[in-house]
Design a protein around this motif. Structure first.
Motif, PDB file in Angstrom:
ATOM      1  N   PRO B   4       0.844  -1.200   0.000  1.00 42.05           N
ATOM      2  CA  PRO B   4       0.000   0.000   0.000  1.00 42.05           C
ATOM      3  C   PRO B   4       0.883   1.255   0.000  1.00 42.05           C
ATOM      4  O   PRO B   4       2.100   1.159   0.179  1.00 42.05           O
ATOM      5  CB  PRO B   4      -0.783  -0.123   1.307  1.00 42.05           C
ATOM      6  N   SER B   5       0.270   2.401  -0.176  1.00 45.66           N
ATOM      7  CA  SER B   5       1.036   3.658  -0.209  1.00 45.66           C
ATOM      8  C   SER B   5       1.467   4.079   1.191  1.00 45.66           C
ATOM      9  O   SER B   5       0.792   3.782   2.169  1.00 45.66           O
ATOM     10  CB  SER B   5       0.170   4.771  -0.782  1.00 45.66           C
ATOM     11  N   PHE B   6       2.568   4.766   1.252  1.00 45.90           N
ATOM     12  CA  PHE B   6       3.037   5.351   2.517  1.00 45.90           C
ATOM     13  C   PHE B   6       4.057   6.420   2.166  1.00 45.90           C
ATOM     14  O   PHE B   6       4.528   6.496   1.022  1.00 45.90           O
ATOM     15  CB  PHE B   6       3.682   4.291   3.421  1.00 45.90           C
ATOM     16  N   ASN B   7       4.388   7.230   3.147  1.00 44.56           N
ATOM     17  CA  ASN B   7       5.490   8.180   2.974  1.00 44.56           C
ATOM     18  C   ASN B   7       6.720   7.577   3.626  1.00 44.56           C
ATOM     19  O   ASN B   7       6.637   6.995   4.706  1.00 44.56           O
ATOM     20  CB  ASN B   7       5.146   9.522   3.617  1.00 44.56           C
ATOM     21  N   TYR B   8       7.837   7.748   2.966  1.00 50.41           N
ATOM     22  CA  TYR B   8       9.051   7.061   3.396  1.00 50.41           C
ATOM     23  C   TYR B   8       9.988   8.015   4.134  1.00 50.41           C
ATOM     24  O   TYR B   8      10.250   9.128   3.669  1.00 50.41           O
ATOM     25  CB  TYR B   8       9.753   6.496   2.158  1.00 50.41           C
ATOM     26  N   PRO B  48       0.565   1.731   7.639  1.00 50.19           N
ATOM     27  CA  PRO B  48       1.252   2.903   8.213  1.00 50.19           C
ATOM     28  C   PRO B  48       1.204   4.103   7.261  1.00 50.19           C
ATOM     29  O   PRO B  48       1.311   3.932   6.045  1.00 50.19           O
ATOM     30  CB  PRO B  48       2.694   2.425   8.402  1.00 50.19           C
ATOM     31  N   THR B  49       1.033   5.289   7.846  1.00 48.33           N
ATOM     32  CA  THR B  49       1.057   6.506   7.029  1.00 48.33           C
ATOM     33  C   THR B  49       2.498   6.844   6.666  1.00 48.33           C
ATOM     34  O   THR B  49       2.801   7.271   5.566  1.00 48.33           O
ATOM     35  CB  THR B  49       0.470   7.685   7.832  1.00 48.33           C
TER      36      THR B  49
END
Lengths: 156, 329
Positions: B4-8, B48-49
């Motif tokens: 899924p998408s998240f900010n790294y 997780p965001t």
């Protein structure tokens, strides 16, 4: 997701540097296959159990499906495409062919790279060493005996 | 399967990491080896965001020791722990536990902190989104039903970490840090005993180090793991044993800890009473195995029937104690 941005990442694969513009949620496996077109690395279970996505990172086998591409920056990555030199196959690849250790071929890239890491570290492995080393690589054609034999031949 | 998408986020010092955890109010999920978290994210079990990779924090890696204690950085790989000669000589059970996790490529990636903090598992939870969407969410997924034990009021998911039982057998502790503070707790206090949320660590805290006291005198240890395949599988039952003896071969101290026998590692407290001051004999080992059998909580939610896994508790407890005794040189 809102706000997820593409990033420019640099990967060193098979001794060549590549700049890729990609999302942080891309795994190393996805970038190798979809951006670099290195489709020798296979996707099997995608959760680390099967071993078909194995690549070498700084000489050690890892699961490319469980490594983010952004995390692989600054590391030396070797895929199955990086083993042969010019048109000459690597000795392990030749032995896999000669010993009939390839059936459907799906597990083969992972098996060969795992074998290479083993032989680089331990040039004279016992049969048990070989079995432990490839214990994380599943072959559903169940040609394990010939795979072990091919690795054993490569150690001579 | 896609992530899924998240900010790294990628801090390069521990201070940076702790600052980020505070800055994002506990929404920055630490990513250690990734071998546990990324499959969970792919299955949609966690979203997780912000994902914060700890791989570049070199101060969290490596094994050090002084006269009294052994220090293992949270990001030390399981491979390094397995291959360390110091651990093989003095902390055999810990080395054996690290060497029994999954398979070599996963041990190159997996870390000790990640292994300790892994979530509990259950056949009715660790499934794809497609599989789960036909059912109401279970306790573990935030709902109020249990598919493993219909009618039950709690979650029966199982803690299947390999390192925790071996570390508890050695009375190890962990250092947990957040911005501006640090605390050290015994590893057993890391576990809540609740399947729904098994690990007691706040969202802005990071497990940074494992501290193992170096035992004095003559001792041995062992970790024994029951699974269907000798590679890749999580334990269906495991047992760690630590045994110290005096010059007359009488037991000075003993600790037996079970893995995969409930939502947290299970300490077989009876072991000390049964063996202390006595010689290691089969009848005493059988008595401890029986106590272990009674303490194990198992339901039909893993690879083999609970009744069979429970019987294996006796077998593997005995093997762990015998091997710990035999490892004494």
């Amino acid at each position: 997701m809102k706000g997820m941005k593409k990033e420019l990442i640099t990967l060193r694969v098979n001794n060549e540097d590549y700049e890729i513009f990609t999302y942080p949620n891309k795994t190393l496996l996805e970038v190798l296959r979809e951006d670099l077109m290195l489709t020798g690395t296979k996707e099997g279970c995608s959760e680390g159990a099967c071993g078909t996505c194995t690549v070498l990172m700084d000489g050690k086998p890892i699961r490319s499906c469980l490594m983010l591409a952004v995390e692989a920056q600054g590391k030396d990555i070797t895929t199955i495409e990086g083993l042969s030199e010019d048109d000459e196959l690597h000795p392990i690849q030749k032995n896999f062919i000669e010993q009939g250790a390839i059936q459907c071929g799906f597990c083969t890239p992972g098996m060969i790279l795992t074998a290479k890491a083993l032989l680089d570290e331990n040039p004279r492995p016992t049969e048990d060493d070989i079995k432990v080393a490839i214990s994380g690589n599943v072959c559903r054609c169940t040609g394990y005996a010939k795979i072990v034999k091919a690795i054993k031949e490569s150690s001579k | 399967m896609r992530l899924p998408s998240f900010n790294y986020l990628e801090p390069i010092t521990l201070t940076d990491a702790l600052n980020l955890m505070e800055e994002y109010h506990g929404r920055a999920q630490p990513l250690a080896g990734g071998t546990e978290l990324l499959p969970r994210m792919k299955l949609g079990l966690t979203h997780p965001t912000y994902l914060m990779s700890l791989k570049e924090i070199h101060e969290l890696k490596g094994i050090k020791s002084n006269k009294n204690e052994l220090y293992i950085g949270g990001m030390t790989s399981l491979r390094e722990i397995f291959l360390s000669t110091l651990l093989q000589q003095k902390f055999l059970a810990i080395s054996e536990a690290a060497g029994s996790v999954a398979a070599p490529p996963l041990r190159n990636m997996g870390t000790i902190a990640g292994n300790l903090c892994q979530d509990t598992r259950c056949f009715f939870y660790n499934q794809s989104y497609f599989w789960r969407r036909g059912l109401k969410p279970c306790f573990k997924a935030g709902g109020n039903v249990c598919y493993a034990v219909p009618g039950s009021k709690k979650c029966f998911s199982v803690y299947q970490g390999d390192l925790a039982p071996a570390l508890i057998a050695f009375n190890a502790k962990v250092r947990i840090e957040k911005k501006g503070s640090s605390r050290i707790i015994p590893i057993e206090e890391l576990f809540s005993g609740k399947g729904e949320k098994p690990i007691v660590i706040a969202d802005d805290e990071l497990l940074t180090q494992v501290i193992v006291p170096i035992p004095e005198g003559i001792y041995g240890s062992s970790y024994r793991k029951f699974r269907l395949r000798n590679a890749l599988d999580y334990p269906l039952v495991s047992a760690a044993a630590f045994l110290a003896i005096d010059s007359e071969k009488k037991v000075k101290s003993v600790k037996v800890v079970l893995g995969a026998a409930g939502p947290a590692p299970v300490i077989v407290k009876e072991a000390e009473d049964i063996l202390k001051g006595k010689k290691v004999e089969e009848s005493a080992i059988n008595e401890i195995a029986e106590a272990a059998y009674k303490r194990a909580q198992m339901v039909d939610n893993l690879g083999l029937p609970a009744s069979y896994r429970k019987k294996m508790v006796r077998v593997f407890t005995k093997r762990a104690i015998e091997n710990a005794f035999n490892s004494i040189k």
